[in-house]
Design an enzyme around this catalytic site. Structure first.
Site, PDB file in Angstrom:
ATOM      1  N   TYR A  63       0.843  -1.211   0.000  1.00  0.00           N
ATOM      2  CA  TYR A  63       0.000   0.000   0.000  1.00  0.00           C
ATOM      3  C   TYR A  63       0.875   1.258   0.000  1.00  0.00           C
ATOM      4  CZ  TYR A  63      -3.387   3.502   1.646  1.00  0.00           C
ATOM      5  OH  TYR A  63      -4.165   4.632   1.791  1.00  0.00           O
ATOM      6  N   ARG A  82       1.134   6.974  -6.609  1.00  0.00           N
ATOM      7  CA  ARG A  82      -0.033   7.852  -6.807  1.00  0.00           C
ATOM      8  C   ARG A  82       0.311   9.294  -6.457  1.00  0.00           C
ATOM      9  NH1 ARG A  82      -5.455   6.759  -3.369  1.00  0.00           N
ATOM     10  NH2 ARG A  82      -3.905   6.732  -1.709  1.00  0.00           N
ATOM     11  N   ARG A 138     -12.002  12.926   2.121  1.00  0.00           N
ATOM     12  CA  ARG A 138     -12.952  12.026   2.810  1.00  0.00           C
ATOM     13  C   ARG A 138     -14.275  11.899   2.057  1.00  0.00           C
ATOM     14  NH1 ARG A 138      -9.864   8.994   6.030  1.00  0.00           N
ATOM     15  NH2 ARG A 138      -8.377  10.314   7.112  1.00  0.00           N
ATOM     16  N   GLU A 193     -14.346  -1.596   6.271  1.00  0.00           N
ATOM     17  CA  GLU A 193     -14.328  -0.249   5.682  1.00  0.00           C
ATOM     18  C   GLU A 193     -15.611  -0.087   4.874  1.00  0.00           C
ATOM     19  OE1 GLU A 193     -10.685   0.899   3.657  1.00  0.00           O
ATOM     20  OE2 GLU A 193     -11.884   1.733   2.038  1.00  0.00           O
TER      21      GLU A 193
END
Ligand SMILES: C=C(O[C@@H]1C=C(C(=O)O)C=C[C@H]1O)C(=O)O
Length: 339
Positions: free
Chosen positions: A144, A151, A217, A328
């Site tokens: 990750y 990214r 978010r 999640e």
């Protein structure tokens, strides 16, 4: 069809199978959550990709984005896309054995090239499914972290500042490198929203990785008719930047739901000039990612009480981006009316 949320042109639903174009328009894209790897390709007039997101016992579904107008499709540097004049949908994948930092950076830069060249520069929502997401790498980090680095480098090179980062999800998958897809808009109507109970992810301290995760978010899209659409990012049991309730599925799930309720509630939205009050019952196209398959029934029981009866809720058995996270949740709220 399991569920659909629709608004002025764009509609997202979870379907048992992709049943072809809508009556009045087209299919902007279809992503299959199943046990196989396929695509990205333009197939039957729309971009398509399949991702291994569970074993054969987990019911496969397709997340389908429909539009009321015609679409133009294309492929560019391994990516498949479609656009309808206002929305662009794009999907891509990196090679399984590629260097993850470079492969992610290149794939993201190719995606940015498409959105820029076609004139859909406003990123609204991104999804990333990363195989072996929690596996340690040889440099003391994990997969990750390497994805986040690639990214972040792409966003830096693309000149995207932190306040324009869109809502996102990044969870594990059962194969196929990094699969990703996104929605972008032609007109600037996105507001990116943070959660007062959580540190902005792009400011997480370095102990979580050399480059912080690049996402907001939530992202709110104001629609021309005065309503709006809210994309809620993948949300977990994190307060500040710390995982809370380690090892406790029930409390992680309820904390996640509280985080989402605070994120979309009136008090938080008013900080962004959005005059709306959303609750968990306004959410649809909900995905609940559960690390251990045996915890899915528990997640179902808790979620059944909080989401609307007719909400589309899918349960997906994949790893989460931190080893200590068990669950999640992400969602979409459509037809958000100012109140
Ligand atoms: C769960 C978290 O992050 C996850 C990782 C994301 C990403 O890196 O794009 C986005 C949302 C979540 O899927 C979190 O940090 O709160």
């Amino acid at each position: 069809m399991i569920s659909a949320t629709s608004l002025a042109g764009l509609e997202c639903g979870f379907e048992h199978a992709v049943t072809g174009a809508g009556r009045d328009g087209g299919l902007l894209g279809a992503i299959e959550y199943s046990s196989r790897v396929a695509g990205p390709i333009v197939r039957d007039g729309h971009p398509f990709m399949a991702m291994p997101m569970g074993d054969d016992e987990v019911t496969p579904f397709a997340e389908v984005w429909r539009t009321t107008t015609g679409v133009v499709t294309g492929q560019h540097r391994g990516l498949a896309y479609a656009c309808d004049g206002e929305y662009l949908f794009l999907c891509g994948r990196t090679e399984e054995d590629a260097d993850l930092v470079t492969a992610t950076e290149e794939a993201y830069l190719a995606a940015f090239e498409v959105v820029r060249l076609l004139g859909y520069p406003h990123l609204a929502r991104m999804w990333n499914m990363v195989h072996r997401i929690n596996e340690p790498d040889e440099r003391g980090g994990d997969v990750y972290g390497r994805f986040c680095k690639g990214r972040a480098l792409a966003f830096e090179r693309g000149g995207v500042p932190a306040e324009l980062l869109p809502a996102a999800t990044c969870v594990g998958s059962h194969g196929g490198g990094v699969a990703f897809y996104l929605l972008a808009c032609r007109t600037p109507r996105a507001t990116h929203i943070e959660n007062p109970r959580q540190t902005p992810a792009y400011r997480y301290p370095p102990k979580y990785g050399v480059k912080a995760p690049s996402f907001a978010r939530a992202t709110y899209l104001a629609e021309p008719d005065g309503t709006g659409r809210m994309f809620v990012s993948g949300t977990a049991s994190i307060i500040g930047s710390e995982t809370v309730h380690k090892g406790d599925m029930t409390r992680q799930t309820t904390t996640t739901l509280e985080n989402i309720a605070i994120l979309v509630g009136r008090e938080n939205l008013s900080r962004y000039g959005i005059n709306a009050d959303l609750t968990l019952r306004d959410l649809d196209a909900v995905k609940v990612y559960v690390k251990h398959k045996a915890d899915i029934p528990m997640a179902r029981r808790i979620c059944a009480d909080v989401f609307a009866e007719d909400a589309g809720v899918a349960y997906v058995n994949v790893d989460i981006c931190r080893d200590d996270l068990l669950v999640e949740i992400e969602a979409v709220a459509s037809r958000v009316h100012p109140s």
